[in-house]
Write a protein that holds these residues in place. Structure first.
Motif, mmCIF file in Angstrom:
data_model
loop_
_atom_site.group_PDB
_atom_site.id
_atom_site.type_symbol
_atom_site.label_atom_id
_atom_site.label_comp_id
_atom_site.label_asym_id
_atom_site.label_seq_id
_atom_site.Cartn_x
_atom_site.Cartn_y
_atom_site.Cartn_z
ATOM 1 N N GLU A 1 -8.253 -17.684 -11.356
ATOM 2 C CA GLU A 1 -7.890 -17.315 -12.717
ATOM 3 C C GLU A 1 -8.153 -15.839 -13.007
ATOM 4 O O GLU A 1 -7.325 -15.163 -13.622
ATOM 5 C CB GLU A 1 -8.651 -18.184 -13.718
ATOM 6 C CG GLU A 1 -8.262 -17.938 -15.164
ATOM 7 C CD GLU A 1 -8.959 -18.873 -16.131
ATOM 8 O OE1 GLU A 1 -8.853 -18.656 -17.352
ATOM 9 O OE2 GLU A 1 -9.625 -19.829 -15.671
ATOM 10 N N THR B 1 -2.951 -16.400 -18.297
ATOM 11 C CA THR B 1 -3.512 -17.635 -17.755
ATOM 12 C C THR B 1 -3.659 -18.722 -18.812
ATOM 13 O O THR B 1 -3.590 -19.913 -18.494
ATOM 14 C CB THR B 1 -4.883 -17.360 -17.109
ATOM 15 O OG1 THR B 1 -5.757 -16.749 -18.073
ATOM 16 C CG2 THR B 1 -4.746 -16.437 -15.914
ATOM 17 N N THR C 1 -2.924 -19.258 -11.203
ATOM 18 C CA THR C 1 -3.987 -19.475 -12.195
ATOM 19 C C THR C 1 -5.001 -20.487 -11.697
ATOM 20 O O THR C 1 -6.213 -20.317 -11.871
ATOM 21 C CB THR C 1 -3.375 -19.959 -13.531
ATOM 22 O OG1 THR C 1 -2.480 -18.953 -14.028
ATOM 23 C CG2 THR C 1 -4.461 -20.219 -14.561
ATOM 24 N N LYS D 1 -2.095 -22.484 -18.328
ATOM 25 C CA LYS D 1 -2.859 -23.716 -18.444
ATOM 26 C C LYS D 1 -2.160 -24.713 -19.369
ATOM 27 O O LYS D 1 -2.072 -25.909 -19.065
ATOM 28 C CB LYS D 1 -4.272 -23.425 -18.958
ATOM 29 C CG LYS D 1 -5.199 -22.792 -17.933
ATOM 30 C CD LYS D 1 -6.599 -22.633 -18.518
ATOM 31 C CE LYS D 1 -7.557 -22.042 -17.501
ATOM 32 N NZ LYS D 1 -8.934 -21.917 -18.049
#
Length: 302
Positions: free
Chosen positions: A168, A178, A164, A182
């Motif tokens: 991304e 993704t 990621t 995060k």
């Protein structure tokens, strides 16, 4: 400069560097691995310290307090992640919002701006009074954290977080969520920051609402110094994390040397900014040098 005074101060710098090295690893995860500019750390460091101190004052085991501080830091990272991925708030602003809110949260946790805890009354894991023990304990914590992270980022979840950060759009095309990656990355990062805050609060004997102010600068300095000085030597992921620890230690050694040269403590923020700026400029200047060198070499060969 008093050389003897400097030599006496260096062990303390190493101890602080090891403790703050855990924060720097957290910054490395967001800044280098996740490619996310997270400013939550200025608040989550204090959150970790506040939770740990209040738990120990309440009679909890110091190690349990460390777990509580880590979980509190992860919660702060979760909030930042939700702000960003759920509400679409830009990365920098989401961290600033969480950091701002944590000031009030930290005040609520402690009940006042500062809570002291004495090594004479509580079984602290480390303390400013015993630098040798602090260095040993902090080194063990750093080694364990690096070992766990090295294993974790080799798992499917860990590789998804790294993917990621690298690309991304491509990660999303490969079916990786993704947004979740995060949030998980931010939670891991701020969990380490909370752990660092808990250890630092024990080290200095108190948790203060302003203890995290400027923490992001120290974390970035450690990451950048480690990358510039050890980036070409340490290729392995685990060794890069070791380089970040060394970067944190070198940062505090430089600060100690500056203080021994007679500079006022009020100038430390300026010195910190200049250190970061200098090491940020090194890769660019080195790249410019090699570009020019290559052109000269090419003309000569022609």
């Amino acid at each position: 400069m008093n050389v003897m005074a400097l030599m006496k101060a260096l062990p303390g710098s190493v101890a602080q560097g090891l403790i703050w090295g855990l924060l720097a690893i957290g910054v490395y995860i967001t800044y280098k691995v996740l490619d996310y500019a997270d400013l939550t750390v200025d608040g989550s460091l204090c959150t970790g310290g506040a939770v740990a101190v209040m738990m120990m004052l309440g009679g909890y085991n110091p190690y349990l307090a460390l777990i509580g501080a880590t979980v509190a830091g992860m919660a702060a990272g979760l909030v930042t992640g939700v702000f960003h991925v759920t509400f679409g708030i830009p990365a920098i602003l989401s961290g600033i919002l969480t950091q701002l809110g944590l000031y009030s949260v930290n005040m609520r946790i402690m009940g006042k701006s500062n809570q002291a805890i004495s090594v004479d009354e509580y079984p602290l894991i480390l303390s400013l009074r015993d630098i040798s023990n602090t260095i040993i304990v902090s080194t063990i914590f750093c080694a364990v954290v690096i070992g766990i992270l090295y294993w974790f980022f080799g798992t499917e979840l860990g590789r998804s977080i790294r993917a990621t950060g690298n690309n991304e759009n491509m990660s999303r095309a490969q079916g990786i969520n993704t947004k979740t990656m995060k949030i998980v990355g931010l939670m891991i990062s701020n969990g380490l920051v909370g752990l660092s805050g808990a250890l630092y609060a024990q080290y200095q004997g108190n948790a203060d609402v302003n203890m995290g102010r400027g923490a992001i600068v120290i974390g970035l300095a450690a990451v950048i110094i480690g990358g510039v000085l050890f980036g070409k030597i340490f290729r392995n992921f685990a060794m890069r994390l070791v380089g970040v620890i060394f970067g944190a230690i070198l940062y505090f050694v430089v600060i100690t040397v500056v203080l021994q040269l007679g500079m006022e403590t009020t100038d430390l923020k300026l010195v910190s900014a200049l250190i970061v700026a200098a090491f940020l400029a090194v890769p660019y200047m080195r790249g410019q040098y090699y570009v020019k060198h290559g052109k000269k070499g090419g003309k000569a060969n022609a």
